[in-house]
Design a protein around this motif. Structure first.
Motif, PDB file in Angstrom:
ATOM      1  N   SER A 130      40.127  42.741  51.567  1.00  0.00           N
ATOM      2  CA  SER A 130      39.234  42.056  51.613  1.00  0.00           C
ATOM      3  C   SER A 130      40.149  40.510  51.970  1.00  0.00           C
ATOM      4  CB  SER A 130      38.597  41.312  50.027  1.00  0.00           C
ATOM      5  OG  SER A 130      39.716  41.287  49.284  1.00  0.00           O
ATOM      6  N   GLU A 132      39.453  36.909  55.171  1.00  0.00           N
ATOM      7  CA  GLU A 132      38.824  36.352  56.236  1.00  0.00           C
ATOM      8  C   GLU A 132      38.700  37.336  57.348  1.00  0.00           C
ATOM      9  OE1 GLU A 132      39.993  32.397  57.371  1.00  0.00           O
ATOM     10  OE2 GLU A 132      40.741  32.170  55.292  1.00  0.00           O
ATOM     11  N   ASN A 159      29.948  41.725  53.572  1.00  0.00           N
ATOM     12  CA  ASN A 159      30.150  40.429  53.205  1.00  0.00           C
ATOM     13  C   ASN A 159      29.689  40.464  51.674  1.00  0.00           C
ATOM     14  OD1 ASN A 159      30.461  37.865  52.863  1.00  0.00           O
ATOM     15  ND2 ASN A 159      29.161  36.962  54.642  1.00  0.00           N
ATOM     16  N   TYR A 160      30.557  39.850  50.717  1.00  0.00           N
ATOM     17  CA  TYR A 160      30.348  39.883  49.470  1.00  0.00           C
ATOM     18  C   TYR A 160      30.884  38.841  48.819  1.00  0.00           C
ATOM     19  CZ  TYR A 160      30.274  41.077  44.336  1.00  0.00           C
ATOM     20  OH  TYR A 160      29.907  41.179  43.053  1.00  0.00           O
ATOM     21  N   ARG A 161      29.675  37.987  48.500  1.00  0.00           N
ATOM     22  CA  ARG A 161      29.974  36.394  48.206  1.00  0.00           C
ATOM     23  C   ARG A 161      30.828  35.589  49.326  1.00  0.00           C
ATOM     24  NH1 ARG A 161      30.257  36.572  41.623  1.00  0.00           N
ATOM     25  NH2 ARG A 161      28.930  38.139  41.224  1.00  0.00           N
ATOM     26  N   ASP A 162      31.939  35.137  49.014  1.00  0.00           N
ATOM     27  CA  ASP A 162      32.559  34.468  50.104  1.00  0.00           C
ATOM     28  C   ASP A 162      33.692  35.119  50.752  1.00  0.00           C
ATOM     29  OD1 ASP A 162      31.148  32.299  49.386  1.00  0.00           O
ATOM     30  OD2 ASP A 162      32.782  31.471  47.906  1.00  0.00           O
ATOM     31  N   LYS A 163      33.991  36.357  50.265  1.00  0.00           N
ATOM     32  CA  LYS A 163      34.794  37.319  50.985  1.00  0.00           C
ATOM     33  C   LYS A 163      34.205  38.298  51.801  1.00  0.00           C
ATOM     34  CE  LYS A 163      38.653  35.699  49.081  1.00  0.00           C
ATOM     35  NZ  LYS A 163      39.833  35.372  49.639  1.00  0.00           N
ATOM     36  N   ASN A 164      35.156  38.884  52.601  1.00  0.00           N
ATOM     37  CA  ASN A 164      34.431  40.127  53.506  1.00  0.00           C
ATOM     38  C   ASN A 164      35.412  41.138  53.027  1.00  0.00           C
ATOM     39  OD1 ASN A 164      32.732  38.832  55.447  1.00  0.00           O
ATOM     40  ND2 ASN A 164      34.517  37.817  56.118  1.00  0.00           N
TER      41      ASN A 164
END
Length: 175
Positions: A130, A132, A159-164
Motif C-alpha cells: 500500500s 502512493e 483505492n481504500y480510503r487515502d491509500k492505494n
C-alpha cells in the motif's frame, strides 16, 4: 386642380418611399443586425470560456507538475539468471527493500509452496503493498531489473480510503 388627385399622389409617393425604406431595412440593416447578435453571442461564450480557463489554469499547472516524471534513459533488461533453491529465502528481503525504497508499505508477501516444489523452473509469489500510486511505476521498474524475475502475471489496484492497495503476482525463475 381637383382635390382628390393631390392626396392620392402624395399617398402613392409616401408608400413607394416607405416601401423602399422598409426594403432597405430588410435587405441591408436587418441581416447585419442578426449577424451582429450572433457575433455578440459568440463573444459572450468565448468570454465565459476565458473565465473558466483563468480559474482552471492554476489547477492544471499544479496537476501537470505532479504528473511529470523523469523518464529513464533506457529500461533495465538485465541478463536473466535463475535463483538457486538455496537462495529462495533471499528474494523476500530484496522485494521488501525495493518496496520500502519507494515509500510503500509491504502488507503481505507470500510464496506458493507448490510452485517451489515442482520442477517447472519458476515459482509464484503474491505481493500486497500500500502507498502512493504515482511511485508505483518506479517499483515496477525496479522489480523488472531483477535478473531472476520471469514475469509479472497480475496487478490489481484498489483505492481504500487515502491509500492505494496494490496486489502483484510475480513469477521468479529458479534452478
Amino acid at each position: 386642380m381637383p382635390m382628390n388627385y393631390l392626396p392620392t399622389r402624395n399617398v402613392f409617393v409616401i408608400l413607394i418611399f416607405g416601401g423602399g425604406m422598409l426594403l432597405f431595412v430588410l435587405l441591408s440593416i436587418f441581416p447585419n443586425y442578426i449577424s451582429y447578435s450572433d457575433i455578440e453571442h459568440e463573444i459572450s461564450v468565448l468570454k465565459n470560456q476565458i473565465e473558466e480557463q483563468k480559474i482552471l489554469s492554476p489547477i492544471f499547472e499544479d496537476l501537470s507538475k505532479k504528473a511529470q516524471f523523469t523518464k529513464p534513459g533506457t529500461l533495465p533488461f538485465p541478463q536473466t539468471k535463475k535463483l538457486s533453491k538455496n537462495d529462495t529465502n533471499k528474494i523476500t528481503p530484496i522485494i521488501r527493500a525495493i518496496v520500502e525504497k519507494y515509500g510503500f508499505k509491504l502488507d503481505n508477501i507470500g510464496t506458493d509452496i507448490e510452485s517451489i516444489m515442482t520442477a517447472s523452473g519458476v515459482f509464484k509469489m503474491s505481493i500486497r503493498l500500500s502507498g502512493e500510486f504515482d511511485k508505483f511505476r518506479d517499483v515496477l521498474l525496479e522489480l523488472g531489473s531483477l535478473p531472476y524475475l520471469d514475469h509479472i502475471e497480475d496487478i490489481q489496484i484498489n483505492n481504500y480510503r487515502d491509500k492505494n492497495k496494490i496486489s502483484l503476482t510475480v513469477w521468479i525463475s529458479q534452478e
